[in-house]
Design a protein around this motif. Structure first.
Motif, PDB file in Angstrom:
ATOM      1  N   ASP A 221     -41.726  -7.663  23.338  1.00  0.00           N
ATOM      2  CA  ASP A 221     -40.853  -8.759  22.941  1.00  0.00           C
ATOM      3  C   ASP A 221     -40.104  -8.408  21.669  1.00  0.00           C
ATOM      4  O   ASP A 221     -38.891  -8.605  21.557  1.00  0.00           O
TER       5      ASP A 221
ATOM      6  N   LYS B 243     -36.739  -7.264  23.239  1.00  0.00           N
ATOM      7  CA  LYS B 243     -35.748  -8.334  23.242  1.00  0.00           C
ATOM      8  C   LYS B 243     -35.096  -8.493  21.869  1.00  0.00           C
ATOM      9  O   LYS B 243     -33.899  -8.788  21.773  1.00  0.00           O
TER      10      LYS B 243
ATOM     11  N   VAL C  79     -37.478 -15.037  21.099  1.00  0.00           N
ATOM     12  CA  VAL C  79     -38.082 -14.702  22.392  1.00  0.00           C
ATOM     13  C   VAL C  79     -38.516 -15.975  23.115  1.00  0.00           C
ATOM     14  O   VAL C  79     -38.265 -16.149  24.312  1.00  0.00           O
TER      15      VAL C  79
ATOM     16  N   ASN D  53     -35.422 -17.808  24.209  1.00  0.00           N
ATOM     17  CA  ASN D  53     -34.476 -16.971  24.954  1.00  0.00           C
ATOM     18  C   ASN D  53     -33.072 -17.090  24.366  1.00  0.00           C
ATOM     19  O   ASN D  53     -32.086 -17.351  25.065  1.00  0.00           O
TER      20      ASN D  53
END
Length: 593
Positions: free
Chosen positions: A9, A142, A441, A444
């Motif tokens: 992540d 991410k 994360v 999103n």
């Protein structure tokens, strides 16, 4: 060749002060986190760079978040305590600091730490950063954070950054130069220091320290003039007869050709070697002047030679071009006040604040005295600095997604960097960046789209290490109304008092005074007021200390107020801790008579 690709992540590259804090906070929030560090110790400035006598955020009200937790852990683990030097209230063996960070990381099963690696390439998809390649593996994530000492990911990713000075015409900073000159050319950034740890061997038996190439004793002549040798050594004294040598006056700051740090790996290596030689030469000079009682410390750092830090203490790195930039005006005190403004429509306001610093603006250029606008104040019987806030938007690139910075590489001017570069504020920046990455994360979203109030609330309410957002001198983190007042000034920044004190009922600031009395030493004596914020105390009891004179200092707001109200030559009883090397009593509780 890439033999393996990890996915996460959150990826944090660099295990310095900010990167370590970011990785810990991201993992605590629940993100699958990978931390990749170059060195076998985590903590950067606080450990592997050897600066285990940290400055800034020393007042008890500012000891929050991971910084406060680190101090609490040091107090538990460091034999003999932290009162060992006069430049700081906290002085510890860097090995203890490294153990603390290693333990904090190892307790988190969702945090994978890889050591001994440096970034070689950054992966992009359009305007987003998606991964980083190392020697034989890669990591995709991410959100990716640059926690390197010199902002290396900024360069690898072609993210716009600054290096060097800005003129006064850029932002109107009062201390910035009007034109580029010989100083800005010779020293584009502040001088790094290769810290060396020396040791008191008790007798004239220490191994001789050899001179390194290009030894020139005239570079160090007069290093401790005006201080004396003992005071010089006590500047960075550590427990166990050790001394941190990080001395700016004809000492081991080194900046000859400092631009080489970002030119190539080879030129960086050459600069680092010269910097270490310079510190070796300073240690050689100290031994020649003060005798063979003092030598290089043994078995401190996990490499050879063991007395030298794993890497230089970098005071400045590449600096991001972010959504906003912290300028000198943002860290200077309000006219007639003791705090910087938290409500400034021209740049940013407290609604973006995610970390707090208070260090004086301090620049290092060997052999040069560079004048800066003052931001120091006397408080608690000693000099400290005007507190200021760091905005979230200075962690975010202006045009790149999937990426945050979390070290000295924030979007800050060269001038203001002198106050934002210190260990506690960088740790606060790292904690906020790690929290933001994990929340991005969860939601999103990109860092630029993260609701800042949600981030601030998460920092204020963190169940392990709640972090300060609004600097208030008289609001300790254990106060029952701490969260209330933090949110009040977040919601009403125009009400923020220029004094930096919120309207707490008198005497209600510190609920743990009785516990401190039990843990402190009691002294009776005569209080002398030398000036408005300079106090001396002559001990009358206990008998073992009778007649001794100590400076009185405190980190607690209500003690500061009581000292300010005492009368000259008043008899007082106080509880506190002695620092023999600074000749002060750190007062934690006091009574009249």
């Amino acid at each position: 060749m890439v033999n393996q690709t990890y996915t996460a992540d959150v990826l944090v590259v660099g295990g310095g002060t900010g990167g370590t804090a970011a990785a810990i906070q991201a993992a605590r929030r629940g993100a699958k986190t990978i931390l990749v560090s170059e060195f076998p110790w985590l903590g950067g400035m606080l450990t592997s760079a050897g600066v285990s006598v940290p400055d800034g955020n020393e007042l008890e009200a500012f000891q929050t978040g991971l910084w406060g937790a680190f101090l609490q852990e040091l107090r538990q683990r460091q034999p003999g305590g932290l009162d060992n030097s006069w430049v700081s209230f906290f002085s510890y063996d860097p090995r203890i600091g490294a153990e603390i960070f290693a333990d904090l990381v190892q307790e988190l099963p969702n945090l994978h730490w890889i050591t001994g690696e440096v970034p070689l390439e950054v992966f992009r998809q359009g305007d987003s950063i998606t991964g980083v390649r190392f020697a034989d593996f890669a990591v995709t994530a991410k959100i990716i954070l640059d926690g390197t000492e010199l902002g290396d990911l900024l360069a690898l990713a072609d993210i716009p950054y600054r290096w060097g000075w800005e003129l006064q015409s850029e932002w109107g900073e009062p201390s910035a130069p009007v034109t580029f000159n010989s100083l800005t050319q010779r020293y584009p950034v502040q001088a790094p220091t290769s810290v060396v740890i020396m040791q008191d061997f008790g007798e004239a038996v220490a191994p001789e320290i050899p001179a390194a190439p290009n030894y020139n004793p005239s570079q160090f002549t007069g290093a401790w003039d005006g201080y004396g040798a003992e005071t010089f050594l006590n500047y960075g004294r550590l427990p166990g007869g050790l001394f941190m040598i990080n001395w700016p006056i004809c000492g081991n700051d080194y900046a000859e050709g400092v631009g080489r740090l970002i030119e190539s790996d080879v030129s960086r290596g050459e600069f680092i070697q010269e910097s270490r030689w310079h510190s070796q030469n300073f240690a050689h000079f100290i031994q020649k002047q003060l005798g063979r009682r003092y030598g290089l410390a043994k078995k401190v750092f996990p490499h050879t030679p063991t007395a030298f830090a794993l890497h230089p203490y970098y005071r400045e790195s590449r600096r991001l071009v972010g959504l906003t930039t912290v300028r000198e005006q943002d860290i200077l005190p309000i006219a007639g006040g003791r705090v910087a403004s938290i409500f400034n429509d021209a740049s940013f306001c407290v609604r973006e604040a995610i970390a707090v610093g208070n260090y004086a603006n301090d620049h290092h250029y060997p052999g040069v005295q560079f004048p800066l606008q003052p931001k120091s104040i006397r408080w608690g019987g000693r000099w400290t600095g005007t507190p200021f806030t760091i905005p979230y938007s200075c962690l975010i690139p202006a045009t790149t997604d999937g990426f945050l910075v979390c070290e000295k590489n924030i979007s800050v001017s060269h001038i203001a960097n002198g106050a934002t570069r210190l260990q506690p504020v960088v740790m606060g920046i790292g904690q906020a960046a790690g929290m933001a990455a994990a929340m991005c994360v969860e939601l999103n979203c990109q860092p630029r789209d993260l609701p800042v109030r949600a981030l601030q609330t998460a920092l204020l309410e963190d169940n392990r290490s709640k972090a300060l957002i609004i600097p208030l001198f008289n609001l300790p983190p254990n106060h029952s109304d701490w969260r209330h007042w933090q949110l009040y000034y977040l919601n009403n920044p125009q009400a923020y008092p220029v004094s930096g004190d919120c309207a707490l009922p008198s005497g209600n600031e510190y609920p743990d005074s009785k516990a401190l009395i039990r843990e402190s030493n009691c002294f009776k004596g005569i209080f002398y007021r030398l000036s408005q914020q300079e106090y001396r105390f002559t001990v009358t009891a206990p008998a073992a200390y009778q007649g001794q004179n100590w400076q009185l200092v405190t980190l607690r707001s209500h003690i500061d107020q009581q000292l300010g109200a005492y009368h000259h030559e008043q008899l007082v009883t106080l509880w506190g801790r002695q620092n023999h090397f600074a000749n002060w009593l750190l007062v934690e509780h006091l009574n009249e008579g």
